[in-house]
Design an enzyme around this catalytic site. Structure first.
Site, PDB file in Angstrom:
ATOM      1  N   ARG A 176       0.957  -1.329  -0.078  1.00 11.12           N
ATOM      2  CA  ARG A 176      -0.072   0.200   0.097  1.00 11.12           C
ATOM      3  C   ARG A 176       1.067   1.320   0.023  1.00 11.12           C
ATOM      4  NH1 ARG A 176      -2.234  -3.481  -1.620  1.00 11.12           N
ATOM      5  NH2 ARG A 176      -4.023  -4.750  -0.740  1.00 11.12           N
ATOM      6  N   SER A 226     -10.997  -1.429   3.390  1.00 13.53           N
ATOM      7  CA  SER A 226     -10.091  -2.050   4.586  1.00 13.53           C
ATOM      8  C   SER A 226      -9.722  -0.883   5.141  1.00 13.53           C
ATOM      9  CB  SER A 226      -8.752  -2.911   4.254  1.00 13.53           C
ATOM     10  OG  SER A 226      -9.225  -4.091   3.645  1.00 13.53           O
ATOM     11  N   GLU A 296      -5.647   2.335   6.923  1.00 11.62           N
ATOM     12  CA  GLU A 296      -5.250   2.418   5.376  1.00 11.62           C
ATOM     13  C   GLU A 296      -5.717   3.400   4.713  1.00 11.62           C
ATOM     14  OE1 GLU A 296      -5.157  -1.576   3.424  1.00 11.62           O
ATOM     15  OE2 GLU A 296      -5.984  -0.701   1.659  1.00 11.62           O
TER      16      GLU A 296
END
Ligand SMILES: Cc1cc2nc3c(=O)[nH]c(=O)nc-3n(C[C@H](O)[C@H](O)[C@H](O)COP(=O)(O)OP(=O)(O)OC[C@H]3O[C@@H](n4cnc5c(N)ncnc54)[C@H](O)[C@@H]3O)c2cc1C
Length: 309
Positions: A176, A226, A296
């Protein structure tokens, strides 16, 4: 901001400059107060001119893709949200390489790849982001990530002074993570390389992944996917569940019963609800497991800066 609006009007048509634009209209969470200015940019030249204006005036600004990893403060955003469209929605094919503009949605790229018998992008078919946002995040799912397929990325520097290109290796992709998170450069176009395969077989794999996603994720509720990154030594969803937080609710924000890794908006959630819930989840998971969860989702708002990682 009046002065910025006036200067933007010398670059963009007035109908593409929106003042006090509610960000809840542009985020998958359906949360967020007004951005001072929401500007739609259609060409690389416009983008460079807008970024130069931002650099010259010191105006706060940021890119918004499809808003699927965005949590914007209830107070909104004091600056200019830049949204790419127009020329940035292009897609073309040469052999097994697809060249795609930054605003194109991953679902559209996946459909194009399938139609042209190109495999390797199935993993991204159900991620509800744009190519630009997916590069920024190195989005991934089901064992694949952007890093695996990206050959070349075209960018404009953060101050709008130059265009440049990077190879996939030069993008600093990690979990990420990509180099643009640090440099502030804007992704304008991406070349991905896929492999030839049978159309029907690709379509079947896309269908299977859609089935998996729909059966495991609370896709019927607004969310940003998420909420927390996968920590070293565990899965966020499992840690949250083990801490007894499935269904935990603050105002209109809830830890999904279907997938504990997702915070969902069950009706009129505010950003403050989500942040309060995230803080409580982080604390309880830490007490239960000793693991610190990191967001995130990109949290936009000065008052929440200490919570961003
Ligand atoms: C239901 C659901 C499921 C999801 N599933 C997944 C999943 O399986 N895997 C996964 O990785 N993610 C998933 N996500 C999260 C999200 O879709 C991804 O992070 C996606 O890559 C974000 O793309 P976006 O265009 O929406 O970016 P945005 O949310 O609009 O922006 C994300 C960041 O990218 C920056 N950015 C956007 N465009 C550009 C550009 N052109 N140049 C430079 N920076 C830019 C923004 O400034 C921001 O910081 C999911 C989200 C939802 C709602």
């Amino acid at each position: 901001m009046k002065e910025i609006t006036a200067k933007l009007k010398a670059i963009l048509p007035a109908e593409r400059i929106h003042e006090n634009e509610p960000m809840k209209l542009h985020t998958s969470f359906k949360i967020g107060g007004p951005a001072d200015i929401y500007a739609e940019v259609a060409t690389v030249d416009e983008l460079k001119a807008v970024l130069r204006l931002m650099a010259d005036t010191g105006a706060e600004h940021m890119l918004v893709g499809n808003g699927s990893n965005f949590l914007v403060s209830d107070e909104g955003y004091r600056g200019v949200m830049i949204r790419l469209g127009g020329d940035f929605d292009s897609i073309s094919l040469e052999g097994s390489r697809i060249t795609v503009g930054a605003s194109k949605l991953l679902s559209g790229v996946s459909a194009f790849a399938t139609e042209n018998g190109l495999a390797g992008f199935e993993f991204a078919s159900g991620i509800p982001g744009s190519i630009g946002g997916a590069i920024f995040m190195n989005a991934g799912a089901y064992g694949g990530e952007m890093k695996d397929v990206v050959k070349k990325v075209s960018l404009v520097s953060a101050d709008g002074s130059q265009n440049f290109q990077c190879s996939g290796e030069e993008m600093g992709f990690g979990y990420r993570m990509s180099s643009v998170q640090a440099t502030g450069a804007v992704v304008t176009e991406v070349v991905i390389e896929l492999t030839q395969d049978d159309k029907e077989a690709i379509a079947e794999r896309v269908k299977e992944l859609a089935y998996k996603r729909n059966s495991k994720q609370p896709v019927q509720f607004p969310s940003a996917g998420s909420t927390f990154k996968r920590p070293v030594g565990g899965y966020a969803a499992a840690l949250i569940e083990e801490a007894g937080l499935k269904g935990f609710t603050v105002g209109g924000a809830q830890v999904s019963e279907k997938h504990s890794g997702f915070v969902i908006n069950i009706g009129d959630a505010t950003c403050s609800d989500v942040i309060e819930l995230m803080k409580a989840v982080r604390q309880k998971v830490y007490e239960n497991s000793g693991i610190v969860l990191e967001p995130e989702v990109r949290i936009i708002g000065e008052e929440f800066e200490e919570f961003n990682c």
